[in-house]
Design a protein around this motif. Structure first.
Motif, PDB file in Angstrom:
ATOM      1  N   ALA A 359       0.819  -1.203   0.003  1.00 36.44           N
ATOM      2  CA  ALA A 359       0.102  -0.015   0.021  1.00 36.44           C
ATOM      3  C   ALA A 359       0.852   1.280   0.029  1.00 36.44           C
ATOM      4  CB  ALA A 359      -0.786   0.022   1.228  1.00 36.44           C
ATOM      5  N   ALA A 360       2.145   1.218   0.808  1.00 40.26           N
ATOM      6  CA  ALA A 360       2.761   2.438   0.920  1.00 40.26           C
ATOM      7  C   ALA A 360       4.166   2.130   0.734  1.00 40.26           C
ATOM      8  CB  ALA A 360       2.395   3.238   2.144  1.00 40.26           C
ATOM      9  N   ASP A 361       4.530   0.846   0.430  1.00 41.05           N
ATOM     10  CA  ASP A 361       5.864   0.467   0.472  1.00 41.05           C
ATOM     11  C   ASP A 361       6.325  -0.372  -0.705  1.00 41.05           C
ATOM     12  OD1 ASP A 361       4.739  -1.831   1.600  1.00 41.05           O
ATOM     13  OD2 ASP A 361       5.163  -1.204   3.516  1.00 41.05           O
ATOM     14  N   VAL A 362       7.349  -0.727  -0.684  1.00 42.75           N
ATOM     15  CA  VAL A 362       8.033  -1.956  -1.571  1.00 42.75           C
ATOM     16  C   VAL A 362       8.486  -3.059  -0.725  1.00 42.75           C
ATOM     17  CG1 VAL A 362       9.814  -2.780  -3.093  1.00 42.75           C
ATOM     18  CG2 VAL A 362       8.869  -0.630  -3.410  1.00 42.75           C
ATOM     19  N   VAL A 363       7.913  -4.250  -0.821  1.00 40.46           N
ATOM     20  CA  VAL A 363       8.468  -5.562  -0.143  1.00 40.46           C
ATOM     21  C   VAL A 363       9.058  -6.290  -0.985  1.00 40.46           C
ATOM     22  CG1 VAL A 363       7.302  -7.357   1.221  1.00 40.46           C
ATOM     23  CG2 VAL A 363       5.960  -5.331   0.833  1.00 40.46           C
ATOM     24  N   ILE A 364      10.312  -6.682  -0.146  1.00 44.16           N
ATOM     25  CA  ILE A 364      11.398  -7.479  -0.723  1.00 44.16           C
ATOM     26  C   ILE A 364      11.378  -8.863   0.361  1.00 44.16           C
ATOM     27  CG2 ILE A 364      13.667  -8.010  -1.078  1.00 44.16           C
ATOM     28  CD1 ILE A 364      12.409  -4.317  -0.750  1.00 44.16           C
ATOM     29  N   GLU A 365      11.203 -10.103  -0.022  1.00 45.87           N
ATOM     30  CA  GLU A 365      11.439 -11.179   0.770  1.00 45.87           C
ATOM     31  C   GLU A 365      12.331 -12.106   0.375  1.00 45.87           C
ATOM     32  OE1 GLU A 365       7.589 -13.127   0.722  1.00 45.87           O
ATOM     33  OE2 GLU A 365       6.366 -11.966   1.943  1.00 45.87           O
ATOM     34  N   ILE A 366      13.266 -12.628   1.026  1.00 48.50           N
ATOM     35  CA  ILE A 366      14.375 -13.620   0.956  1.00 48.50           C
ATOM     36  C   ILE A 366      14.140 -14.754   1.593  1.00 48.50           C
ATOM     37  CG2 ILE A 366      16.811 -14.090   0.982  1.00 48.50           C
ATOM     38  CD1 ILE A 366      17.259 -10.857   0.431  1.00 48.50           C
ATOM     39  N   GLY A 367      13.651 -16.122   0.878  1.00 52.76           N
ATOM     40  CA  GLY A 367      13.439 -17.042   1.715  1.00 52.76           C
ATOM     41  C   GLY A 367      14.280 -18.207   1.399  1.00 52.76           C
ATOM     42  N   ASP A 368      14.475 -19.073   2.402  1.00 50.57           N
ATOM     43  CA  ASP A 368      15.421 -20.397   2.142  1.00 50.57           C
ATOM     44  C   ASP A 368      14.792 -21.440   2.674  1.00 50.57           C
ATOM     45  OD1 ASP A 368      16.280 -21.078   4.888  1.00 50.57           O
ATOM     46  OD2 ASP A 368      16.748 -18.826   4.899  1.00 50.57           O
ATOM     47  N   THR A 369      15.308 -22.698   2.249  1.00 48.37           N
ATOM     48  CA  THR A 369      14.710 -23.920   2.355  1.00 48.37           C
ATOM     49  C   THR A 369      15.687 -24.842   3.705  1.00 48.37           C
ATOM     50  OG1 THR A 369      15.706 -24.830   0.710  1.00 48.37           O
ATOM     51  CG2 THR A 369      13.358 -24.201   0.324  1.00 48.37           C
ATOM     52  N   GLY A 370      16.014 -23.841   4.475  1.00 40.78           N
ATOM     53  CA  GLY A 370      16.817 -24.424   5.544  1.00 40.78           C
ATOM     54  C   GLY A 370      16.149 -25.062   6.630  1.00 40.78           C
ATOM     55  N   PRO A 371      16.520 -25.500   7.998  1.00 42.18           N
ATOM     56  CA  PRO A 371      15.753 -26.118   8.772  1.00 42.18           C
ATOM     57  C   PRO A 371      15.143 -25.073   9.603  1.00 42.18           C
ATOM     58  CG  PRO A 371      18.244 -26.002   9.357  1.00 42.18           C
ATOM     59  CD  PRO A 371      18.248 -25.473   7.842  1.00 42.18           C
ATOM     60  N   GLY A 372      15.252 -23.767   9.523  1.00 34.10           N
ATOM     61  CA  GLY A 372      14.393 -22.702  10.231  1.00 34.10           C
ATOM     62  C   GLY A 372      15.034 -22.175  11.495  1.00 34.10           C
ATOM     63  N   MET A 373      14.814 -21.325  12.256  1.00 35.12           N
ATOM     64  CA  MET A 373      15.260 -21.086  13.453  1.00 35.12           C
ATOM     65  C   MET A 373      14.659 -21.129  14.670  1.00 35.12           C
ATOM     66  SD  MET A 373      16.401 -16.914  12.618  1.00 35.12           S
ATOM     67  CE  MET A 373      17.480 -16.322  11.203  1.00 35.12           C
ATOM     68  N   ALA A 374      15.340 -21.457  15.600  1.00 37.01           N
ATOM     69  CA  ALA A 374      14.598 -22.052  17.069  1.00 37.01           C
ATOM     70  C   ALA A 374      13.967 -20.481  17.252  1.00 37.01           C
ATOM     71  CB  ALA A 374      15.839 -22.320  17.800  1.00 37.01           C
ATOM     72  N   PRO A 375      12.933 -20.801  18.010  1.00 35.06           N
ATOM     73  CA  PRO A 375      12.574 -19.227  18.542  1.00 35.06           C
ATOM     74  C   PRO A 375      13.326 -18.453  19.356  1.00 35.06           C
ATOM     75  CG  PRO A 375      10.905 -21.253  19.053  1.00 35.06           C
ATOM     76  CD  PRO A 375      12.276 -21.776  18.299  1.00 35.06           C
ATOM     77  N   ASP A 376      14.228 -19.157  20.271  1.00 37.45           N
ATOM     78  CA  ASP A 376      15.087 -18.191  20.894  1.00 37.45           C
ATOM     79  C   ASP A 376      15.993 -17.468  19.876  1.00 37.45           C
ATOM     80  OD1 ASP A 376      16.224 -20.748  20.583  1.00 37.45           O
ATOM     81  OD2 ASP A 376      17.668 -20.553  22.064  1.00 37.45           O
ATOM     82  N   VAL A 377      16.449 -18.419  18.833  1.00 39.79           N
ATOM     83  CA  VAL A 377      17.397 -17.561  17.993  1.00 39.79           C
ATOM     84  C   VAL A 377      16.826 -16.409  17.249  1.00 39.79           C
ATOM     85  CG1 VAL A 377      18.626 -17.941  16.213  1.00 39.79           C
ATOM     86  CG2 VAL A 377      18.672 -19.722  18.045  1.00 39.79           C
ATOM     87  N   ALA A 378      15.583 -16.705  16.667  1.00 47.01           N
ATOM     88  CA  ALA A 378      14.844 -15.763  16.039  1.00 47.01           C
ATOM     89  C   ALA A 378      14.475 -14.528  16.885  1.00 47.01           C
ATOM     90  CB  ALA A 378      13.236 -16.404  15.435  1.00 47.01           C
ATOM     91  N   ALA A 379      14.191 -14.621  18.342  1.00 46.29           N
ATOM     92  CA  ALA A 379      13.953 -13.617  18.959  1.00 46.29           C
ATOM     93  C   ALA A 379      15.162 -12.718  19.033  1.00 46.29           C
ATOM     94  CB  ALA A 379      13.563 -13.987  20.414  1.00 46.29           C
ATOM     95  N   ARG A 380      16.351 -13.380  19.096  1.00 43.60           N
ATOM     96  CA  ARG A 380      17.539 -12.456  19.409  1.00 43.60           C
ATOM     97  C   ARG A 380      18.328 -12.207  18.155  1.00 43.60           C
ATOM     98  NH1 ARG A 380      21.538 -14.848  23.602  1.00 43.60           N
ATOM     99  NH2 ARG A 380      22.175 -12.782  23.380  1.00 43.60           N
ATOM    100  N   ALA A 381      17.615 -12.470  16.818  1.00 42.56           N
ATOM    101  CA  ALA A 381      18.588 -12.323  15.564  1.00 42.56           C
ATOM    102  C   ALA A 381      18.968 -10.854  15.142  1.00 42.56           C
ATOM    103  CB  ALA A 381      17.405 -12.702  14.491  1.00 42.56           C
ATOM    104  N   PHE A 382      18.041  -9.844  15.723  1.00 39.44           N
ATOM    105  CA  PHE A 382      18.437  -8.496  15.453  1.00 39.44           C
ATOM    106  C   PHE A 382      19.213  -7.637  16.716  1.00 39.44           C
ATOM    107  CE2 PHE A 382      14.654  -9.302  12.898  1.00 39.44           C
ATOM    108  CZ  PHE A 382      15.231  -9.022  11.479  1.00 39.44           C
ATOM    109  N   GLU A 383      19.739  -8.488  17.466  1.00 41.71           N
ATOM    110  CA  GLU A 383      20.578  -7.980  18.896  1.00 41.71           C
ATOM    111  C   GLU A 383      21.947  -7.624  18.204  1.00 41.71           C
ATOM    112  OE1 GLU A 383      20.516 -10.119  22.321  1.00 41.71           O
ATOM    113  OE2 GLU A 383      18.394 -10.363  22.288  1.00 41.71           O
ATOM    114  N   ALA A 384      22.433  -6.519  18.679  1.00 40.94           N
ATOM    115  CA  ALA A 384      23.775  -6.189  18.529  1.00 40.94           C
ATOM    116  C   ALA A 384      24.727  -7.500  18.995  1.00 40.94           C
ATOM    117  CB  ALA A 384      24.068  -5.049  18.833  1.00 40.94           C
TER     118      ALA A 384
END
Length: 437
Positions: A359-384
């Motif tokens: 609606a107001a943006d361009v969407v870019i999706e990058i997907g892979d067929t790997g095993p996926g992330m564990a919930p605790d890893v996904a929760a911290r993925a953007f931490e410095a």
């Protein structure tokens, strides 16, 4: 200490100078600007009262301003000499001052060493990859040029022999007409079919007294000629003129094929050089009106050596508009995300890259067929400083920095969706013009 008034577009302090003062914002806004390459880039904005910058000489005699402070919106700032800040710190909480001094020196040393190491590793990895990509067409062009020299000499020799046989102009014209009829084989034959074709031509040539039958048969086969074509060539040329005539024809076919190979190889090299220029954004302004697919494609080219066992699926929307963005910084984001995806798949799998307009943006999706992330890893993925990779692996650009580039520099969003067998990183970039320095 004093209160300093400032106005928009005027500098309060400068990057690289001794940080002799501690600046605390009272009101207004101050942009922190770093000089990167040949351009000034806004790395942060102080727009909340109480935010501060500088004063590092209170804890380190070599401390310098890490950025230039420039008024973004008129206001006031408290300017405290570093010596006064050190005295207040030592008087009010000496243990805290000691911790800050140690933290500052340690953090600066660790960060400087780590950034330098990561930069060198990343540069070396990308350079090795693009060198490998360029080496293939360069080697092909080199081999083709070497073969061209041999075929050129054969061509001259056959012309000389034809002249010695005193062939008539009409015969030469007929040979040239036969040459024009040949249609090079555009579909690669399997080795057995190619060998059968060459065997049939070589046998025919041998029966007609051609001594260099196998040498001539190979380019004739590649040119797509058949035995009927050879029979018509024999009808044009008498006895001893047949071999030099066929050799001349075979040489012209071979030279044409080699020239085509050189053309394709140099085209590929040119494309790679163009991709490198696009990826690095050499000689271009930071803020550009871009198609996000250009950066994605140049990044895929730069990482081609990492994608050998990966199936890349591009699903680019035809209606996605161009946007204003910092193209070079976005390329760093794509590099890190794609590299992470390849690592997650163990070097083999399906990498899907999708672009569409929202609606107001361009969407870019990058997907892979790997095993996926564990919930605790996904929760911290953007931490410095958070990473799941071993030392020496990865691009050296964490998802925290990718988040800052997308959110702070472009006003967009970045998020991860993950489940077993699939991970999607989704970036949204606003259609409106970015105005962040």
């Amino acid at each position: 200490m004093t209160v300093r008034r400032f106005v928009s577009s005027r500098d309060l302090f400068h990057e690289g100078e001794h940080a002799d003062f501690w600046w605390v914002l009272v009101d207004g806004a101050i942009d922190l600007i770093r000089h990167v390459g040949r351009e000034d880039t806004v790395v942060a904005r102080m727009d909340v009262p109480g935010r501060w910058a500088g004063g590092f000489r209170a804890w380190d005699e070599h401390g310098t301003y890490l950025a230039t402070g420039r008024g973004a919106r008129a206001g006031r700032a408290l300017r405290v000499p570093a010596e006064a800040l050190r005295d207040r710190s030592n008087t009010w909480f000496p243990f805290g001052a000691h911790l800050i001094a140690g933290l500052y020196r340690t953090a600066r040393s660790v960060e400087s060493t780590a950034r330098q190491r990561n930069t060198l590793v990343t540069l070396g990895t990308l350079a090795a990859g693009i060198a490998h990509e360029i080496n293939n067409p360069a080697s092909a062009a080199s081999r083709a040029v070497k073969a061209l020299e041999t075929d050129y000499q054969t061509l001259l020799s056959s012309v000389r022999q034809l002249a010695e046989q005193n062939i008539a102009p009409a015969q030469l014209a007929a040979l040239d007409a036969l040459r024009s009829e040949a249609k090079p084989v555009t579909v690669d034959l399997d080795p057995l079919s190619r060998a059968d074709r060459e065997q049939a031509l070589a046998s025919w040539l041998t029966r007609h007294g051609v001594t260099r039958a196998w040498t001539i048969a190979t380019p004739l086969a590649a040119a797509g000629v058949d035995l009927d074509w050879c029979a018509r060539a024999a009808a044009v040329l008498d006895g001893p003129a047949l071999e030099p005539g066929l050799e001349w024809l075979a040489s012209t076919f071979s030279v044409a094929a080699l020239l085509s190979e050189v053309k394709e190889s140099t085209r590929r090299i040119s494309e790679l050089v163009s991709a490198v220029r696009s990826y690095t954004q050499m000689d271009r302004a930071s803020m550009q009106h871009i198609a996000v697919t250009d950066g994605l494609d140049s990044t895929l080219t730069m990482l081609a050596h990492r994608l050998r066992g990966v199936t890349v699926v591009r699903e680019y929307g035809n209606d996605v508009p161009m946007i204003d963005a910092y193209a070079g910084e976005l390329n760093q984001v794509w590099t890190n995300v794609i590299d992470n995806a390849v690592d997650a798949m163990g070097g083999s799998g399906r990498l899907r890259i999708t672009t569409r307009v929202g609606a107001a943006d361009v969407v870019i999706e990058i997907g892979d067929t790997g095993p996926g992330m564990a919930p605790d890893v996904a929760a911290r993925a953007f931490e410095a400083f958070y990473t799941t990779k071993d030392v020496g692996q990865g691009t050296g650009l964490g998802l925290d920095i990718a988040r800052r580039i997308v959110m702070e520099r472009h006003g967009g969003t970045i998020m991860i969706e993950t489940q077993p067998g699939e991970t999607i990183l989704r970036v949204r970039l606003p259609l409106r013009r970015v105005n962040r320095g």
